[in-house]
Enzyme design. Sequence first.
Site, PDB file in Angstrom:
ATOM      1  N   SER A 295       0.866  -1.266  -0.026  1.00 55.20           N
ATOM      2  CA  SER A 295      -0.180  -0.200  -0.071  1.00 55.20           C
ATOM      3  C   SER A 295       0.769   1.246  -0.091  1.00 55.20           C
ATOM      4  O   SER A 295       2.080   1.261   0.444  1.00 55.20           O
ATOM      5  CB  SER A 295      -0.851   0.032   1.391  1.00 55.20           C
ATOM      6  OG  SER A 295      -1.781  -1.202   1.237  1.00 55.20           O
ATOM      7  N   HIS A 394      -7.414   0.273   6.480  1.00 52.35           N
ATOM      8  CA  HIS A 394      -6.651  -1.048   6.647  1.00 52.35           C
ATOM      9  C   HIS A 394      -6.539  -1.631   8.093  1.00 52.35           C
ATOM     10  O   HIS A 394      -7.161  -2.641   8.469  1.00 52.35           O
ATOM     11  CB  HIS A 394      -5.310  -1.657   6.109  1.00 52.35           C
ATOM     12  CG  HIS A 394      -5.447  -1.628   4.436  1.00 52.35           C
ATOM     13  ND1 HIS A 394      -6.132  -2.528   3.746  1.00 52.35           N
ATOM     14  CD2 HIS A 394      -4.847  -0.805   3.593  1.00 52.35           C
ATOM     15  CE1 HIS A 394      -5.784  -2.273   2.461  1.00 52.35           C
ATOM     16  NE2 HIS A 394      -4.998  -1.340   2.491  1.00 52.35           N
TER      17      HIS A 394
END
Length: 599
Positions: A295, A394
């Site tokens: 990410s 997340h």
Amino acid sequence: MSRTAKSAGLDIAELRELLTTIIHKKTRSGAVAMELYTHRCCDLYGSLSDADRTVFLRTLAHEFCAPKGAALEAASAYIEGATRSPDPAQSAHLARTLRDSLTPQYTELFDQINRLPGGFAFLVHMRADMLAHIREDRQDTAARAMSDALMKKLETWIIGTLDLKRITWNSPAYTIEKLGQYESVHAVKSWLDVKRRLGNGRRCFGFFHRSVPMEPLVFVWVALTDSITSNVQSILREREPTSPHGEENAECAIFYSINSQLGLSGVDLGNFLIKRVVGVLRAELPNISTFCTLSPLPRFRAWLDQWLTPERLANPPTDMGIPVQAQRDLLSLVPAASTWTAALKHIINSRGWTSDQDNLGAMEPVVRALGAHYLVNVKRGNSSCAYDPVANFHLRNGACLHRLNWRGNTSYSGLRQSLELMCNYNYVLDRIEDNNERYLSTMRSVPESCKDRKWLALGKQLAAATDRSFTVMSYNVLCQKLVKRTMFPYASKSSLKWKTRRPRLLDELSHIMPDIMCLQEVYTKNWGDTFNMWFKREGYEAQMFQSVYKSHGVSISWKKHRFQAIDQTCLRMDRTTEVCGESLTTDNIALIVALRFIG
């Protein structure tokens, strides 16, 4: 632009008449005529330029919101009826009238459009236009309220209408084209780019609304690999599977890009999508045991530019975890700089610094440490949630921060957004729910008792010289057996009960989270089921020592990843004194633990 201004391609008076007809149902021809009017409105909106669409949206937001006069009148009638009339039917009628008066009128237009074929997709694109207008005019609170109202509608209409589909190179061309159009993380440059991302060792899954079966609302790209990947270019550029043994033997699934349509911003579909995809991959490829992301840190560089204030450039902080040698290495590259922060600013503002190996070697430990601080310690406003939107997404979904990757994205956008840093968030399947609960618990408001507490800095020079700083907290948690109303006459009875004190104490510990924690008056009955259990869950080692003649004791706990216990001693300092002619034993005790610093 004035709210009532006439646009070159839009007749405002005609627009008002059309919206009034639809919203207030001023037609006697029934549902068919209403559908035709709604079609006409959608066709009109679709034919407008961007400027005219803004006029349309402003007219809708400001002139067809909830009328204040009607709401005030309905509220007065409800209050009067509630005090005078005991009739339940009358009260229900007044309540319904009040509710209707508080509902914005434009929601009726949204309901009518959603009934049309393709109406849901039309509203998603309309909300994207709303968000674009709000970014240009942040003072338009009416448009923001309308956008939020439509978002709530879309959330409701989505329930039970989504289908999970795998997208392949054999999917319809229209669907594949939309992947490139909506990709916002790693730009798609060509059809070959898409084909590579849909090839062997790769997956793409999306949620499709049943009324728009060829256009994904949200989709995720997945790479099947042998290990957790640290560089996104290795995924985007490889033509063959990352796993040399084939898909069936891959052990990791790397989620490297999640995208949704702009009009669905704020609608949490990504979390649901990831969990569904994990289930599909586990069934298809049972060898996969690790589900991890690769990410970006989209706001890291912008945050760093703001963090490098004149004060920090002149007097760098000493608590960032940056090794002293790394600071010296950075200074050696910029002789004119007097501090490592000034050297850092000079380098990141220099063109082409990533092509110099000396720069890269000196920058790596500094950028890693700052990136870790940014992800872990920088919060959004006064909340406890992560400032970085990807990290918040997340972590809120139950993942844990696994690793920071230096030079994880060497593209221009990677350099511009995050100085090429990327990170892995690991979805450990049997810990997702616990992680989610723990993260959400930290997002609660800061306990009142913590707001005025500040750390007392000691040994700054020693910490700077050795690069070893840590935090210590001493706290008398007050033995529950000793809590009496007579001792705390101004406290409410309920506030002194353990069921009230327990969550408040744990909230305080969770907020402060020191490296070393020294507690006094720890009630023996509360040690095992509260304090020691919390310490184990949060990654602490702990020791407790209890008095012989008392029901409480003392404890010392420390973070396992930072310290290792090498010795301990328990002391009893019994002392007998005369009080009013009677002998009294104090039974004071002490616990000493020797710790070795390991990280």
